[in-house]
Design a protein around this motif. Structure first.
Motif, PDB file in Angstrom:
ATOM      1  N   ALA A  44       1.129  -1.021   0.012  1.00 55.23           N
ATOM      2  CA  ALA A  44      -0.031   0.264  -0.022  1.00 55.23           C
ATOM      3  C   ALA A  44       0.474   1.191  -0.456  1.00 55.23           C
ATOM      4  CB  ALA A  44      -0.739  -0.250   1.253  1.00 55.23           C
ATOM      5  N   LEU A  45       0.484   1.554  -0.764  1.00 55.79           N
ATOM      6  CA  LEU A  45       1.894   3.038  -0.931  1.00 55.79           C
ATOM      7  C   LEU A  45       1.011   4.313  -1.156  1.00 55.79           C
ATOM      8  CD1 LEU A  45       4.147   1.577  -3.957  1.00 55.79           C
ATOM      9  CD2 LEU A  45       4.124   1.451  -1.735  1.00 55.79           C
ATOM     10  N   LEU A  46       0.940   4.870  -0.001  1.00 49.84           N
ATOM     11  CA  LEU A  46       0.605   6.839  -0.389  1.00 49.84           C
ATOM     12  C   LEU A  46       1.086   7.631  -0.393  1.00 49.84           C
ATOM     13  CD1 LEU A  46      -0.914   6.497   3.528  1.00 49.84           C
ATOM     14  CD2 LEU A  46      -1.585   5.027   1.397  1.00 49.84           C
ATOM     15  N   CYS A  47       1.075   8.471  -1.595  1.00 47.57           N
ATOM     16  CA  CYS A  47       2.044   9.292  -2.556  1.00 47.57           C
ATOM     17  C   CYS A  47       2.832   9.330  -2.685  1.00 47.57           C
ATOM     18  CB  CYS A  47       1.618  10.368  -1.530  1.00 47.57           C
ATOM     19  SG  CYS A  47      -0.499  10.920  -1.293  1.00 47.57           S
ATOM     20  N   THR A  48       3.040   7.861  -3.301  1.00 44.39           N
ATOM     21  CA  THR A  48       4.844   7.298  -3.446  1.00 44.39           C
ATOM     22  C   THR A  48       5.457   7.914  -4.317  1.00 44.39           C
ATOM     23  OG1 THR A  48       5.981   4.917  -3.489  1.00 44.39           O
ATOM     24  CG2 THR A  48       4.538   5.691  -5.113  1.00 44.39           C
ATOM     25  N   ALA A  49       6.751   7.722  -3.415  1.00 38.01           N
ATOM     26  CA  ALA A  49       8.102   9.043  -4.501  1.00 38.01           C
ATOM     27  C   ALA A  49       8.012   6.745  -5.183  1.00 38.01           C
ATOM     28  CB  ALA A  49       9.573   8.837  -3.437  1.00 38.01           C
ATOM     29  N   VAL A  50       9.109   7.481  -5.728  1.00 35.01           N
ATOM     30  CA  VAL A  50       9.966   6.194  -6.597  1.00 35.01           C
ATOM     31  C   VAL A  50      11.733   6.939  -7.614  1.00 35.01           C
ATOM     32  CG1 VAL A  50       9.336   6.948  -9.430  1.00 35.01           C
ATOM     33  CG2 VAL A  50       9.768   4.589  -8.699  1.00 35.01           C
ATOM     34  N   ALA A  51      12.204   6.048  -7.150  1.00 34.64           N
ATOM     35  CA  ALA A  51      13.553   6.118  -7.350  1.00 34.64           C
ATOM     36  C   ALA A  51      13.958   6.757  -9.778  1.00 34.64           C
ATOM     37  CB  ALA A  51      15.134   4.931  -7.260  1.00 34.64           C
ATOM     38  N   GLY A  52      14.725   7.256  -9.777  1.00 32.76           N
ATOM     39  CA  GLY A  52      14.616   7.140 -10.847  1.00 32.76           C
ATOM     40  C   GLY A  52      14.277   8.890 -11.133  1.00 32.76           C
ATOM     41  N   HIS A  53      12.724   9.194 -10.934  1.00 34.44           N
ATOM     42  CA  HIS A  53      12.271  10.147 -10.856  1.00 34.44           C
ATOM     43  C   HIS A  53      12.622  11.576 -11.563  1.00 34.44           C
ATOM     44  CE1 HIS A  53       8.009  11.878 -11.324  1.00 34.44           C
ATOM     45  NE2 HIS A  53       8.681  13.197 -10.683  1.00 34.44           N
ATOM     46  N   LYS A  54      12.307  12.081 -12.229  1.00 29.84           N
ATOM     47  CA  LYS A  54      13.240  13.203 -13.020  1.00 29.84           C
ATOM     48  C   LYS A  54      11.836  14.370 -12.177  1.00 29.84           C
ATOM     49  CE  LYS A  54      14.017  16.480 -16.976  1.00 29.84           C
ATOM     50  NZ  LYS A  54      14.007  16.226 -18.908  1.00 29.84           N
ATOM     51  N   ARG A  55      12.468  15.428 -11.462  1.00 31.44           N
ATOM     52  CA  ARG A  55      11.070  16.551 -10.576  1.00 31.44           C
ATOM     53  C   ARG A  55      10.741  17.032 -11.774  1.00 31.44           C
ATOM     54  NH1 ARG A  55      14.895  18.212  -6.237  1.00 31.44           N
ATOM     55  NH2 ARG A  55      16.718  19.012  -7.594  1.00 31.44           N
ATOM     56  N   SER A  56       9.467  18.116 -11.385  1.00 31.19           N
ATOM     57  CA  SER A  56       8.904  18.662 -12.349  1.00 31.19           C
ATOM     58  C   SER A  56       9.420  19.895 -11.887  1.00 31.19           C
ATOM     59  CB  SER A  56       7.136  18.518 -11.755  1.00 31.19           C
ATOM     60  OG  SER A  56       7.804  18.543 -10.365  1.00 31.19           O
ATOM     61  N   VAL A  57       9.561  20.859 -12.838  1.00 31.81           N
ATOM     62  CA  VAL A  57       9.450  22.411 -12.144  1.00 31.81           C
ATOM     63  C   VAL A  57       9.131  22.636 -10.550  1.00 31.81           C
ATOM     64  CG1 VAL A  57       9.946  24.947 -12.368  1.00 31.81           C
ATOM     65  CG2 VAL A  57       9.588  23.306 -14.808  1.00 31.81           C
ATOM     66  N   THR A  58       7.828  22.444 -10.032  1.00 34.29           N
ATOM     67  CA  THR A  58       7.261  22.807  -8.916  1.00 34.29           C
ATOM     68  C   THR A  58       8.187  21.622  -7.990  1.00 34.29           C
ATOM     69  OG1 THR A  58       5.127  22.442  -9.893  1.00 34.29           O
ATOM     70  CG2 THR A  58       5.256  22.059  -7.484  1.00 34.29           C
ATOM     71  N   LEU A  59       8.871  20.800  -8.162  1.00 33.51           N
ATOM     72  CA  LEU A  59       9.175  19.749  -7.022  1.00 33.51           C
ATOM     73  C   LEU A  59      10.978  20.430  -6.807  1.00 33.51           C
ATOM     74  CD1 LEU A  59       8.566  17.933  -5.214  1.00 33.51           C
ATOM     75  CD2 LEU A  59       9.399  16.228  -6.640  1.00 33.51           C
ATOM     76  N   ARG A  60      11.222  20.514  -8.353  1.00 34.30           N
ATOM     77  CA  ARG A  60      12.850  21.902  -8.664  1.00 34.30           C
ATOM     78  C   ARG A  60      12.554  23.332  -7.798  1.00 34.30           C
ATOM     79  NH1 ARG A  60      12.660  20.254 -13.557  1.00 34.30           N
ATOM     80  NH2 ARG A  60      12.752  21.575 -14.832  1.00 34.30           N
ATOM     81  N   GLU A  61      11.784  23.989  -7.336  1.00 39.63           N
ATOM     82  CA  GLU A  61      12.092  24.771  -6.686  1.00 39.63           C
ATOM     83  C   GLU A  61      12.152  24.797  -5.219  1.00 39.63           C
ATOM     84  OE1 GLU A  61       8.393  26.784  -9.206  1.00 39.63           O
ATOM     85  OE2 GLU A  61      10.287  27.656 -10.612  1.00 39.63           O
ATOM     86  N   PHE A  62      10.624  23.971  -5.106  1.00 44.75           N
ATOM     87  CA  PHE A  62      11.008  23.237  -3.825  1.00 44.75           C
ATOM     88  C   PHE A  62      11.949  23.469  -3.367  1.00 44.75           C
ATOM     89  CE2 PHE A  62      10.953  20.232  -0.339  1.00 44.75           C
ATOM     90  CZ  PHE A  62      10.022  21.238   0.269  1.00 44.75           C
ATOM     91  N   GLY A  63      12.835  22.639  -3.860  1.00 43.92           N
ATOM     92  CA  GLY A  63      14.580  21.466  -3.203  1.00 43.92           C
ATOM     93  C   GLY A  63      14.821  22.915  -3.313  1.00 43.92           C
ATOM     94  N   ASP A  64      14.890  24.408  -4.209  1.00 43.19           N
ATOM     95  CA  ASP A  64      15.785  24.872  -4.094  1.00 43.19           C
ATOM     96  C   ASP A  64      15.722  25.998  -2.956  1.00 43.19           C
ATOM     97  OD1 ASP A  64      17.079  23.979  -6.363  1.00 43.19           O
ATOM     98  OD2 ASP A  64      15.868  25.423  -8.241  1.00 43.19           O
ATOM     99  N   ARG A  65      14.213  26.256  -2.647  1.00 45.86           N
ATOM    100  CA  ARG A  65      14.279  27.342  -1.275  1.00 45.86           C
ATOM    101  C   ARG A  65      14.463  26.888  -0.628  1.00 45.86           C
ATOM    102  NH1 ARG A  65       9.177  27.187  -3.864  1.00 45.86           N
ATOM    103  NH2 ARG A  65       7.954  26.085  -2.201  1.00 45.86           N
ATOM    104  N   GLU A  66      13.795  25.348  -0.532  1.00 40.79           N
ATOM    105  CA  GLU A  66      14.659  24.350   1.227  1.00 40.79           C
ATOM    106  C   GLU A  66      16.169  24.385   1.613  1.00 40.79           C
ATOM    107  OE1 GLU A  66      13.471  20.279   2.866  1.00 40.79           O
ATOM    108  OE2 GLU A  66      14.760  20.090   1.296  1.00 40.79           O
ATOM    109  N   ASP A  67      16.615  24.186  -0.166  1.00 43.39           N
ATOM    110  CA  ASP A  67      17.971  23.994   0.330  1.00 43.39           C
ATOM    111  C   ASP A  67      19.076  25.599   0.743  1.00 43.39           C
ATOM    112  OD1 ASP A  67      18.483  21.786  -0.437  1.00 43.39           O
ATOM    113  OD2 ASP A  67      18.907  21.606  -2.665  1.00 43.39           O
ATOM    114  N   ALA A  68      17.974  26.883   0.023  1.00 45.65           N
ATOM    115  CA  ALA A  68      18.682  27.701   0.713  1.00 45.65           C
ATOM    116  C   ALA A  68      18.705  27.997   2.425  1.00 45.65           C
ATOM    117  CB  ALA A  68      18.339  29.093  -0.505  1.00 45.65           C
ATOM    118  N   LEU A  69      17.458  27.641   2.671  1.00 42.94           N
ATOM    119  CA  LEU A  69      17.546  28.129   3.859  1.00 42.94           C
ATOM    120  C   LEU A  69      18.290  27.137   4.525  1.00 42.94           C
ATOM    121  CD1 LEU A  69      13.468  27.633   3.919  1.00 42.94           C
ATOM    122  CD2 LEU A  69      14.834  29.268   4.441  1.00 42.94           C
TER     123      LEU A  69
END
Length: 262
Positions: free
Chosen positions: A103-128
Motif C-alpha cells: 500500500a503506497l501513499l503518495c509514493t516517491a520512486v527511484a529515478g523520477h525526473k522532478r517537475s519544475v514545481t518540485l525543483r523549485e521547492f528543493g531550491d527554496r529548501e536548500d537555500a534555507l
C-alpha cells in the motif's frame, strides 16, 4: 539495527514513514491495525526519529529486510508513505517472495525526473538549510506537504518530526558530517531500485492537492504493475494518513484483508 517498535499479533505489516517524518506519523494507525488482527511493525529509517545517520553502507531496503529477519518475519505486507513508498518498492523488487501486499501513499520512486514545481521547492529548501535556518525550512515543508484537511495537531506533529530530522541530518556523524540532508520528497538518496518488475497486489493512493509529481507517479505505476490499482483522493495532500487518519486507516484495513479486491 534501526529503531523500531512492534504492536499486536497476527500477520505482520511494516509501516515505512515519509521523508518529512518518522515512525510517529503512524500513531493513529497502529492501534487500529493491531486491533484488526495484525502484528504492526514500524521503524525509523536512518537519519530520522531515533535512527542516526548511517555509518558506512547506506541501504534503506537492506535495513528493512534485516529488521524483518531480526523479528522473524519471513513474509509481510508493506505500507509506505512518500519516500517510505520508494523504499517499499525497492524491498518488493529485491525480495519479491517476502512481500505479500503493498500500500503506497503518495509514493516517491527511484529515478523520477522532478517537475519544475518540485525543483523549485528543493531550491527554496536548500537555500534555507544552507543559511542554517532549520525552523524556516521546517515551516516550508509543513506548508508544502500537508493538505487542507490537516488540522493543527497534524501540523504540530509534522513540524516536530521534520525539525528533528533536520537536526539529525545536519549534525551527521564523523563519517557523514557535512552531508546534505535527505531530500524530503524522497527522490534523492543513495539507493536506487533494481530494474525488476514488482508483481504483488498494490494499492496506490494519491492526493488531488499534492505536488503533481506524486499523482503522476501513482498513475504510471498503476499502468506498469500487474495487480495494482490507483485511488486518487479529492481531499488529500501529500500525507493523507495524517490529514484524515481514520479514513486512511479504514482503507488500509480493507486492503490488507483482501489485497486482490478491485
Amino acid at each position: 539495527m534501526i529503531a523500531h517498535d512492534v504492536t499486536g499479533h497476527g500477520p505482520p505489516v511494516l509501516l515505512l514513514h515519509a521523508a518529512v517524518a518518522d515512525r510517529r506519523m503512524w500513531d493513529p494507525q497502529v492501534p487500529a491495525l493491531a486491533a484488526a488482527g495484525y502484528r504492526v511493525v514500524r521503524c525509523d529509517l536512518h537519519g530520522f526519529g531515533e535512527s542516526p545517520m548511517p555509518v558506512g553502507r547506506d541501504d534503506d531496503a537492506r535495513d528493512v529486510a534485516d529488521l524483518m529477519d531480526f523479528l522473524g518475519c519471513e513474509r509481510f505486507a508493506l505500507v509506505g508513505a512518500s519516500g517510505g513508498g520508494r523504499v517499499a518498492l525497492d524491498v518488493a523488487a529485491r525480495w519479491p517472495g517476502r512481500v505479500t501486499a503493498l500500500a503506497l501513499l503518495c509514493t516517491a520512486v527511484a529515478g523520477h525526473k522532478r517537475s519544475v514545481t518540485l525543483r523549485e521547492f528543493g531550491d527554496r529548501e536548500d537555500a534555507l538549510l544552507d543559511a542554517g535556518d532549520l525552523d524556516a525550512a521546517t515551516d516550508l515543508n509543513v506548508a508544502t506537504w500537508l493538505g487542507p484537511e490537516a488540522g493543527p495537531e497534524a501540523r504540530a506533529s509534522l513540524r516536530i518530526m521534520q525539525r528533528h530530522a533536520f537536526a539529525v541530518q545536519t549534525a551527521g556523524t564523523p563519517q557523514t558530517a557535512g552531508a546534505a540532508p535527505a531530500a524530503p520528497h524522497g527522490q534523492t538518496t543513495a539507493n536506487t531500485a533494481p530494474d525488476k518488475p514488482v508483481s504483488v497486489p498494490c494499492l496506490l493512493v494519491s492526493g488531488a492537492h499534492d505536488v503533481p509529481d506524486f499523482r503522476q507517479i501513482a498513475a504510471r505505476l498503476a499502468d506498469e504493475m500487474p495487480g495494482a490499482r490507483h485511488v486518487e483522493l479529492d481531499w488529500a495532500g501529500h500525507l493523507p494518513s495524517m490529514e484524515r487518519p481514520d479514513e486512511i486507516t479504514r482503507m488500509l484495513i480493507d486492503f490488507l484483508r483482501d489485497p486482490a479486491a478491485g
